[in-house]
Design a protein around this motif. Structure first.
Motif, short mmCIF file in Angstrom:
data_model
loop_
_atom_site.label_atom_id
_atom_site.label_comp_id
_atom_site.label_asym_id
_atom_site.label_seq_id
_atom_site.Cartn_x
_atom_site.Cartn_y
_atom_site.Cartn_z
N PHE A 63 0.81 -1.22 0.00
CA PHE A 63 0.00 0.00 0.00
C PHE A 63 0.85 1.27 0.00
N THR A 64 2.06 1.18 0.57
CA THR A 64 2.90 2.37 0.66
C THR A 64 4.19 2.26 -0.13
N GLY A 65 4.60 1.04 -0.44
CA GLY A 65 5.89 0.84 -1.10
C GLY A 65 7.07 0.87 -0.16
N ASP A 66 6.81 1.05 1.15
CA ASP A 66 7.89 1.09 2.13
C ASP A 66 8.21 -0.33 2.61
N ARG A 67 9.30 -0.43 3.37
CA ARG A 67 9.63 -1.71 4.00
C ARG A 67 8.56 -2.04 5.03
N LEU A 68 8.06 -3.28 5.02
CA LEU A 68 6.95 -3.65 5.88
C LEU A 68 7.41 -4.02 7.29
N VAL A 69 8.46 -4.81 7.39
CA VAL A 69 8.96 -5.25 8.70
C VAL A 69 10.42 -4.83 8.83
N PRO A 70 10.90 -4.58 10.04
CA PRO A 70 12.27 -4.07 10.19
C PRO A 70 13.34 -5.07 9.79
N SER A 71 13.11 -6.36 10.00
CA SER A 71 14.13 -7.35 9.67
C SER A 71 14.19 -7.61 8.17
N THR A 72 15.37 -7.94 7.68
CA THR A 72 15.58 -8.25 6.28
C THR A 72 16.35 -9.56 6.17
N LEU A 73 16.49 -10.06 4.93
CA LEU A 73 17.28 -11.25 4.67
C LEU A 73 18.61 -10.84 4.06
N GLY A 74 19.69 -11.34 4.63
CA GLY A 74 21.02 -11.01 4.14
C GLY A 74 21.82 -12.25 3.78
N PRO A 75 23.11 -12.10 3.53
CA PRO A 75 23.95 -13.23 3.14
C PRO A 75 23.86 -14.40 4.11
N THR A 76 23.83 -15.61 3.55
CA THR A 76 23.70 -16.92 4.21
C THR A 76 22.26 -17.26 4.57
N GLN A 77 21.32 -16.31 4.37
CA GLN A 77 19.92 -16.61 4.63
C GLN A 77 19.20 -16.94 3.32
N PHE A 78 17.94 -17.32 3.41
CA PHE A 78 17.22 -17.69 2.20
C PHE A 78 15.81 -17.11 2.19
N MET A 79 15.33 -16.87 1.00
CA MET A 79 13.98 -16.35 0.77
C MET A 79 13.08 -17.49 0.30
N SER A 80 12.06 -17.78 1.08
CA SER A 80 11.11 -18.82 0.71
C SER A 80 9.93 -18.74 1.66
N GLU A 81 8.85 -19.44 1.32
CA GLU A 81 7.67 -19.52 2.17
C GLU A 81 7.21 -20.96 2.24
N ILE A 82 6.32 -21.23 3.19
CA ILE A 82 5.81 -22.58 3.37
C ILE A 82 5.09 -23.07 2.12
N SER A 83 4.62 -22.14 1.29
CA SER A 83 3.93 -22.51 0.05
C SER A 83 4.86 -23.18 -0.96
N LEU A 84 6.16 -23.09 -0.74
CA LEU A 84 7.11 -23.81 -1.60
C LEU A 84 6.80 -25.30 -1.59
#
Length: 540
Positions: A63-84
């Motif tokens: 709705f705003t285009g801003d970051r939604l939550v303060p935490s982010t994903l960085g090196p050594t982490q992974f982007m995925s969801e349970i829907s995978l």
């Protein structure tokens, strides 16, 4: 009370081991994203696993285009969801917060890796479950509901989302948040609405439409063949799905409502082994769903089976309500039971507006500081009364008989009797409902006569009607419609029915013990019979 993914700080960022990272790099493709590039769009297929080598990925507020939550994903982490695991869709929009380099592994390849490397699979599933738990707890899901309290269609979507552990945000009509949603989406300011992300406004919202957006109601290819079709996603059906997948069977689980079945409506189960502080029925069965998907079992819902036909080769053809069909070498009937609808005038009129068949957080918020009625004398009714007593001013439990001893666990009836916020009325039942657009009062009848009690909510948890109409007379039933098995059906194995290749487990089976633990046990044991039947069918 225990929940899956309970310690988010510990579980969300569990690191992969060097050997896991090497396997991911070997199976994937290195990709570079410039700052601001979108890596995941709401509603797009969750078709890949993304390991971050360099840079930063953030969740975006649509709705705003801003970051939604303060935490982010960085090196050594992974982007995925349970829907995978299920082949669903992304529920969160993800963007490169800086120039970012990742390794992307296609979903099918990642699932093969997880099957081959169980230690890596455990880490991935633990993290994904924790992230879903965070979404549920924080309420930052991309499914947005406006006017849930006023509109029944929106309320049905909320119930479906809650029972399927789908995160959503709910705003009251007239609130500042609702006004912001309306201005962002171009909808009327004081109009109930369901929005997915910002751009998808769901017209005439139904659970089926929302399920399709989230990838739950996937189209199964016409006449696709499975080793076993499991009908019903309560404890028995999901347990069967876990063990079928673990044994390498191609399994499909379908349910016309939601994961959890009748157990999913229970706010707290305290007598299930391994959970000394209790566990909600929805949480328990969701654990099983995640576990089954890990082994490759597929889930589709809400999807109702209209009929079942036995083919000349001994296999079965199931026809869904939408006309599509699937083939299966065997069928496990785990459709459970549903609470009986009381023969009271205006009952259907008040369903969803004062008459409820589940007692979860979703329903409890309508009962704050009011008097509510629970009808029934079994464990489900007792658990509902205990749960509702935390928010309602008073809970009145109506029991037709003169004791709870024969229908309710001793620990539960003792707690009910000792709770000052709960009154048990024996020999009592509801005979009339009163109100305008929503329930306002109930007439209660007992040996002393009738009286009217003001109440905005009645929870009906009485009787047990089996869901067996779709079986098309293929199997023998008892006089009440429960499926006969074993010797009563002329079969040898304990869960076999009168029709070879069809098995029944859980509450729908005649003579079953109506407990979650026994349903889970039956669902696990029946798969050995299914495996043997499928193997013999392949040989013939």
């Amino acid at each position: 009370m225990e929940t899956i993914g309970h310690d988010l700080r510990e579980m969300q960022r569990v690191p992969l081991q060097p050997s896991h990272i090497a396997a991911i790099r070997a199976a994937g493709t290195r990709t570079h994203y410039r700052k601001g590039a979108m890596l995941a769009e709401i509603g797009a297929p969750a078709d890949r696993f993304v390991y971050v080598e360099d840079g930063e990925i953030e969740v975006v507020n649509p709705f705003t285009g801003d970051r939604l939550v303060p935490s982010t994903l960085g090196p050594t982490q992974f982007m995925s969801e349970i829907s995978l695991l299920s082949g669903g869709t992304w529920s969160l929009p993800m963007r490169a917060a800086s120039d970012t380099t990742v390794v992307e592994v296609p979903r099918s390849a990642m699932l093969r890796l997880m099957a081959a490397i169980p230690e890596m699979s455990d880490i991935v599933i633990t993290v994904l479950a924790a992230r879903r738990r965070r979404q549920l707890d924080s309420g930052d899901g991309m499914l947005v509901l406006v006017g849930e309290d006023e509109d029944r269609a929106v309320r049905k979507v909320a119930e479906f989302a809650a029972r399927n552990r789908l995160p959503y945000r709910s705003y009251a009509l007239g609130s500042a948040e609702a006004a912001h949603v309306a201005s962002s989406c171009g909808t009327a300011p004081r109009e109930p609405v369901v929005v997915f992300g910002r751009d998808v406004v769901v017209s005439d919202p139904t659970p089926e439409k929302v399920a399709r957006l989230l990838g739950l109601d996937q189209d199964v290819p016409e006449d696709e063949a499975f080793d076993v079709l499991i009908v019903g996603a309560g404890p028995a059906g999901v347990s069967a799905g876990v063990y079928a997948g673990a044994e390498g069977l191609r399994a499909l689980v379908v349910d016309e409502t939601a994961i959890g079945g009748q157990a999913g409506t229970s706010s707290r189960i305290e007598n299930y082994m391994g959970f000394p502080t209790g566990v909600s029925g929805a949480d328990l069965v969701w654990r099983g769903e995640v576990q089954a998907m890990k082994f490759g079992t597929r889930f589709v819902m809400p999807r109702r089976i209209e009929s079942l036909e036995r083919l000349d080769d001994g296999a079965f053809c199931a026809t869904f309500a939408n006309g599509r069909r699937v083939l299966a070498a065997s069928v496990v009937v785990a459709t459970g039971v549903q609470y009986r609808r009381l023969p009271i005038a205006r009952l259907a009129e008040f369903e969803g507006a004062g008459i409820y068949y589940a007692a979860t957080e979703n329903e409890a918020r309508f009962c704050r500081d009011t008097e509510v009625l629970v009808i029934g004398g079994g464990n489900s009714a007792g658990q509902a009364a205990m749960f509702l007593s935390r928010t309602a001013r008073h809970v009145r439990l109506l029991v037709r008989g003169d004791t709870l001893a024969s229908s309710m666990s001793s620990y539960l009836s003792s707690r009910l009797e000792a709770d000052p916020a709960i009154t048990i009325e024996y020999g009592a039942h509801a005979v009339a409902l009163h109100g305008g657009d929503s329930l306002e009062a109930v007439t209660i009848r007992n040996a002393d006569g009738d009286r009217i009690v003001a109440s905005c909510a009645v929870f009906v948890m009485v009787g047990a009607a089996p869901n067996t109409g779709w079986l098309s007379e293929l199997v023998a039933l008892d006089a009440k419609g429960f499926v006969l098995t074993s010797e009563a059906a002329g079969a040898v194995s304990p869960f076999a029915t009168s029709c070879a290749g069809i098995y029944a487990v859980g509450d729908v089976r005649a003579g079953s013990v109506k407990r979650v633990a026994s349903s889970v046990g039956e669902g696990s044991v029946v798969i050995s019979n299914v495996w043997e039947h499928v193997r013999n069918l392949d040989r013939s």
